[in-house]
Design a protein around this motif. Structure first.
Motif, PDB file in Angstrom:
ATOM      1  N   GLN A 159       0.848  -1.190   0.000  1.00  0.00           N
ATOM      2  CA  GLN A 159       0.000   0.000   0.000  1.00  0.00           C
ATOM      3  C   GLN A 159       0.884   1.241   0.000  1.00  0.00           C
ATOM      4  N   TYR A 214       1.097   5.631  -0.131  1.00  0.00           N
ATOM      5  CA  TYR A 214       0.363   6.789   0.379  1.00  0.00           C
ATOM      6  C   TYR A 214       0.872   8.060  -0.266  1.00  0.00           C
ATOM      7  N   LYS A 215       0.030   9.081  -0.277  1.00  0.00           N
ATOM      8  CA  LYS A 215       0.435  10.412  -0.715  1.00  0.00           C
ATOM      9  C   LYS A 215      -0.154  11.421   0.253  1.00  0.00           C
ATOM     10  N   LEU A 253      -1.582  11.910   5.209  1.00  0.00           N
ATOM     11  CA  LEU A 253      -1.360  10.782   4.311  1.00  0.00           C
ATOM     12  C   LEU A 253      -2.679  10.094   3.973  1.00  0.00           C
ATOM     13  N   VAL A 254      -2.894   9.859   2.685  1.00  0.00           N
ATOM     14  CA  VAL A 254      -4.072   9.134   2.223  1.00  0.00           C
ATOM     15  C   VAL A 254      -3.592   7.980   1.343  1.00  0.00           C
ATOM     16  N   PRO A 255      -4.251   6.831   1.429  1.00  0.00           N
ATOM     17  CA  PRO A 255      -3.795   5.681   0.627  1.00  0.00           C
ATOM     18  C   PRO A 255      -4.125   5.864  -0.854  1.00  0.00           C
TER      19      PRO A 255
END
Length: 163
Positions: A79, A81-82, A89-91
């Protein structure tokens, strides 16, 4: 295409992992396109088939319906993230992860015609010939169109592909 054509030999670690399975496709986009690779499928679900060789050693295979070694290749990725606009952080979803892998591999695509004779054997070389490092401590990937350098960085613990 028989059942064995849908089976891709993988490392036992990839059989147990919860990584994304990314199926990339090359040689099927016709006409002017900036992309030479496309993400055919991305999923967290997988069907693993275990077979035993003549020495009774287990071998692991990933079952991918519709897999064709002439045009497809499979990668595993954890996984990623950004950062969003609030610096949280969002996946990333599978399609986004697949695009990152495709962008990194675009230069190593083997040029082939999109058609083949019925009696042609499978190619000796894979559709993507770019060597990809098997393990990373840190990897920084530039996202196309990102605004700041902070939004351009992705740092997974590792990225691996099947052996």
């Amino acid at each position: 295409m028989g059942l064995s054509n849908h089976l891709i030999r993988i490392h036992p670690d990839n059989a147990k992992s919860k990584d994304w399975v990314i199926l990339l496709e090359a040689g099927t986009i016709v006409g002017p396109s900036p992309e030479r690779l496309r993400v055919a499928r991305s999923t967290l679900d997988r069907k693993i088939v275990k077979k035993y060789n003549i020495s009774l050693q287990p071998e692991h295979f990933l079952f991918v319906e519709g897999y064709d070694p002439r045009i497809h290749t499979v990668y595993f990725c954890p996984q990623l993230y950004k950062y969003d606009s609030d610096k949280k952080l969002v996946p990333l979803q599978g399609e986004e992860i697949g695009r990152l892998i495709a962008n990194a591999l675009e230069g190593g695509i083997t040029e082939r015609r999109p058609w083949y004779e019925p009696a042609e054997k499978l190619p000796d070389q894979p559709i993507i010939s770019t060597p990809l490092q098997k393990e990373f401590d840190t990897l920084v990937v530039d996202l196309p169109g990102a605004k700041s350098s902070r939004e351009k960085s992705i740092t997974p613990d590792r990225v691996s592909k099947p052996s």
